[in-house]
Design a protein around this motif. Structure first.
Motif, short mmCIF file in Angstrom:
data_model
loop_
_atom_site.label_atom_id
_atom_site.label_comp_id
_atom_site.label_asym_id
_atom_site.label_seq_id
_atom_site.Cartn_x
_atom_site.Cartn_y
_atom_site.Cartn_z
N GLY A 1 35.96 53.45 35.45
CA GLY A 1 36.40 52.14 33.79
C GLY A 1 37.07 51.73 33.49
N GLU A 2 38.34 52.16 34.64
CA GLU A 2 39.48 51.53 34.41
C GLU A 2 39.61 50.10 34.91
OE1 GLU A 2 42.22 55.18 33.31
OE2 GLU A 2 41.64 54.77 34.83
N LEU A 3 38.65 49.77 36.25
CA LEU A 3 39.13 48.76 37.05
C LEU A 3 39.05 47.35 36.18
CD1 LEU A 3 38.95 48.27 40.01
CD2 LEU A 3 36.96 47.90 40.43
N PRO A 4 38.27 46.94 35.53
CA PRO A 4 38.94 46.16 35.45
C PRO A 4 40.53 45.53 34.87
CG PRO A 4 36.89 46.18 34.59
CD PRO A 4 37.26 47.36 35.46
N GLY A 5 40.52 46.26 33.97
CA GLY A 5 42.12 46.22 33.41
C GLY A 5 42.89 46.48 34.08
N ALA A 6 42.53 46.92 35.26
CA ALA A 6 43.80 46.80 36.15
C ALA A 6 44.09 45.78 36.66
CB ALA A 6 43.63 48.26 37.38
N LEU A 7 42.78 45.35 37.71
CA LEU A 7 42.79 44.21 37.96
C LEU A 7 43.16 42.80 37.69
CD1 LEU A 7 38.97 44.45 40.01
CD2 LEU A 7 41.15 45.19 41.01
N ALA A 8 42.95 42.77 36.56
CA ALA A 8 43.55 41.84 35.57
C ALA A 8 45.63 41.51 35.52
CB ALA A 8 43.66 41.47 33.94
N GLU A 9 45.98 42.94 35.72
CA GLU A 9 46.90 42.90 36.20
C GLU A 9 48.14 42.74 37.58
OE1 GLU A 9 49.38 46.46 34.93
OE2 GLU A 9 47.32 46.73 33.82
N LEU A 10 46.97 42.32 38.10
CA LEU A 10 47.15 42.68 39.73
C LEU A 10 47.36 41.48 40.22
CD1 LEU A 10 45.71 45.33 40.81
CD2 LEU A 10 47.92 44.98 41.20
N PRO A 11 48.54 40.83 41.26
CA PRO A 11 48.32 39.14 41.95
C PRO A 11 46.85 39.24 42.36
CG PRO A 11 49.87 40.90 42.69
CD PRO A 11 49.34 41.45 41.92
N ALA A 12 46.84 38.38 42.97
CA ALA A 12 45.31 37.94 43.67
C ALA A 12 45.28 38.58 44.98
CB ALA A 12 44.67 36.62 43.14
N GLY A 13 45.91 38.59 45.64
CA GLY A 13 46.09 39.60 47.42
C GLY A 13 45.52 41.19 47.17
N LEU A 14 46.25 41.22 46.08
CA LEU A 14 45.68 42.87 46.00
C LEU A 14 44.45 42.74 45.13
CD1 LEU A 14 48.97 44.51 45.27
CD2 LEU A 14 48.02 44.19 47.04
N PRO B 1 40.93 42.64 46.19
CA PRO B 1 39.80 42.77 46.65
C PRO B 1 40.10 44.12 47.68
CG PRO B 1 40.93 41.27 47.02
CD PRO B 1 41.59 40.94 46.49
N LEU B 2 41.36 44.61 47.31
CA LEU B 2 42.17 45.85 48.58
C LEU B 2 41.13 46.80 47.15
CD1 LEU B 2 44.55 45.40 50.22
CD2 LEU B 2 42.53 45.82 51.00
N VAL B 3 41.96 46.36 45.63
CA VAL B 3 41.68 47.89 45.31
C VAL B 3 40.25 47.82 44.91
CG1 VAL B 3 42.53 48.54 42.49
CG2 VAL B 3 43.51 47.39 43.99
N ARG B 4 39.59 46.87 44.30
CA ARG B 4 38.09 47.09 44.23
C ARG B 4 37.41 47.99 45.18
NH1 ARG B 4 36.58 41.10 42.40
NH2 ARG B 4 36.27 40.91 44.67
N HIS B 5 37.24 47.80 46.04
CA HIS B 5 37.06 48.53 47.39
C HIS B 5 37.47 49.61 47.32
CE1 HIS B 5 35.57 50.32 51.01
NE2 HIS B 5 36.83 50.37 51.02
N VAL B 6 38.59 50.16 46.89
CA VAL B 6 39.11 51.45 47.16
C VAL B 6 37.96 52.36 45.58
CG1 VAL B 6 40.86 53.58 47.38
CG2 VAL B 6 40.97 51.43 48.59
N VAL B 7 38.74 51.66 44.92
CA VAL B 7 38.30 52.65 43.28
C VAL B 7 36.15 52.83 43.51
CG1 VAL B 7 37.77 52.10 41.11
CG2 VAL B 7 39.87 51.49 42.32
N THR B 8 35.46 51.35 43.58
CA THR B 8 34.15 51.06 43.81
C THR B 8 33.43 52.53 45.38
OG1 THR B 8 34.14 49.91 45.94
CG2 THR B 8 34.19 49.47 43.46
N GLU B 9 34.39 53.04 45.73
CA GLU B 9 33.78 53.30 47.16
C GLU B 9 34.11 54.74 46.84
OE1 GLU B 9 33.07 52.16 50.04
OE2 GLU B 9 33.35 53.78 51.58
N ASN B 10 35.23 55.30 46.01
CA ASN B 10 35.56 56.83 45.99
C ASN B 10 34.59 56.90 44.62
OD1 ASN B 10 37.76 57.72 47.02
ND2 ASN B 10 39.54 57.02 45.37
N ALA B 11 33.78 56.26 43.78
CA ALA B 11 32.58 55.76 42.86
C ALA B 11 31.30 56.31 44.12
CB ALA B 11 32.45 54.90 42.01
N ARG B 12 31.31 55.54 45.14
CA ARG B 12 29.50 55.76 45.94
C ARG B 12 30.14 57.27 46.74
NH1 ARG B 12 30.98 50.02 46.28
NH2 ARG B 12 32.74 50.30 47.78
N VAL B 13 31.41 57.75 46.43
CA VAL B 13 31.21 58.86 46.93
C VAL B 13 30.85 59.91 46.53
CG1 VAL B 13 32.88 61.07 48.10
CG2 VAL B 13 33.14 58.79 49.13
#
Ligand code: ADP
Ligand code: MG
Length: 386
Positions: A253-266, A268-280
């Motif tokens: 739920g916090e992902l969209p807000g967090a992604l808006a704060e991060l440099p572009a290079g980071l 996709p990394l953060v999106r993978h980790v957060v969605t992957e934890n949710a998939r588990v």
């Protein structure tokens, strides 16, 4: 070979190589991770299961401070090391894994000395099935027995991980070692990499008419090559920028807000980790509800995230996933750190052979070497066998 035949052969070889009988024999399995990839070093979640393939280790304590190492998959020689002199960089090749475990036990302040060791493994090495953790965990458990250490599975896993990180120079997380030590037959292991709490989640493939194929692409990954370390650095940097202890502490739920704060290079990394934890979490929910077939879609979504966001897949793993799904697999994904290694495919049992054939045909058409195919059955974790 039957389990008895393997045990007899390992004891016989130990006698020939070390000149006396072993004091005990231990076995530690390889693993496949069902879902939760590159989450362990982010303090997150994973869902591995142990394979029937194991590393079998015969061992005997020595009281002269020497560690004598031999592997049926080694160079034929016995490597002799003085335990008191062990230091990172002081052992090469495969011997750095077992020597690292002995070193790591001593770094923990445990008064362990020498041993004669001989091992023989049916876990394919470098295939993303964690032969390195199987080797470390077999040695850790054998030392626990030989020296009466009475460490728990999670404690031994931390020792083995420290050996791989600080002695062998591979910056891996703790999932592989936890899987090898703590998995149980018939179950997947729901692992919390922060607390090392685990829960056995029943995974009855046969009862649901399912089969889990492992397609080893034969492309050797090399986790020591800096790519893994730089991904890990990226995740840690993102967590710092977000003011979090680890990416595990960011919810979907916090992902969209967090992604808006991060440099572009980071991003996709953060999106993978957060969605992957949710998939588990979702995968555990489906298994607990008695719907293992529902894992299929989660596997394929996990692969897309590793391919497009985390970028650790390769043409061979992508082709194996696509060909398996096109041939009727319910879902498929690469397993392990990536850059090669193996793909798992969840298939209706009756279609296992045709899916394997379809992937082999697709590899031939692409001029890739034929994949090796195994069937993964949720098997026991590390244990003493004699
Ligand atoms: P993976 O863990 O996915 O199989 P790694 O590169 O992490 O791949 O570990 C593979 C390495 O572990 C091998 O190159 C070798 O050094 C060591 N190894 C694993 N099993 C054995 C074995 N039975 N005998 C000797 N070395 C082994
Ligand atoms: Mg490994």
């Amino acid at each position: 070979m039957t389990a008895d035949a393997v045990l007899n052969a390992v004891c016989e070889d130990f006698r020939r190589i070390h000149g006396r009988a072993p004091a005990g024999v231990w076995a530690a399995p390889g693993r496949v991770n069902l879902i939760g990839e590159h989450t362990d070093y982010n303090d997150g979640f994973a869902l591995p299961m142990a394979l029937p393939q194991t590393t079998v280790l015969a061992a005997r304590r020595r009281d002269d401070g020497l560690l004598r190492l031999h592997s049926a998959q080694g160079d034929g020689r016995v490597t002799e090391l003085a335990v008191a002199d062990l230091a990172p960089g002081g052992a090469g090749g495969w011997t750095r894994y077992p020597a690292g475990v002995v070193w790591a036990l001593r770094e923990r302040g445990l008064a362990v000395g020498g041993a004669d060791l001989h091992l023989d493994s049916s876990v394919p090495a470098g295939a993303g099935l964690s032969s390195s953790a199987a080797l470390e965990c077999a040695v850790a458990l054998a030392y626990d027995g030989l020296y009466g250490l009475r460490l728990s599975g999670p404690e031994l896993a931390r020792v083995a991980q420290y050996a791989e990180n600080a002695f062998a120079g591979v910056p891996c997380g703790v999932m592989d070692q936890m899987a090898s030590l703590c998995c149980a037959e018939g179950s997947a292991l729901h692992l919390d990499s922060r607390s090392l709490e685990v829960r056995q989640v029943p995974f009855d493939l046969t009862g649901h008419g399912l089969s889990l194929l492992v397609l080893d692409t034969g492309v050797a990954h090399d986790l020591g090559d800096g790519a893994y370390a730089s991904l890990r650095d990226g995740c840690e940097r993102a967590a710092r920028l977000l003011g979090l202890p680890a990416l595990r502490d960011l919810s979907e739920g916090e992902l969209p807000g967090a992604l808006a704060e991060l440099p572009a290079g980071l991003v996709p990394l953060v999106r993978h980790v957060v969605t992957e934890n949710a998939r588990v979490g979702r995968a555990v929910g489906r298994l607990t509800a008695g719907e293992p077939e529902a894992l299929g879609a989660l596997l394929t979504a996990g692969h897309a995230s590793l391919r497009d966001d985390y970028r650790v897949s390769c043409p061979e793993t992508d082709l194996a996933v696509d060909a398996a799904v096109a041939a009727g697999a319910l879902g498929a994904r690469m397993t392990g750190g990536g850059f090669g290694g193996s793909v798992i495919a969840l298939v209706p049992a009756g279609q296992a052979a045709s899916v394997a054939r379809a992937v082999t045909r697709a590899f031939a058409a692409a001029d890739f070497a034929a994949p090796a195919v195994l069937e993964a059955v949720p098997s026991a974790g590390a244990r003493r066998i004699a």
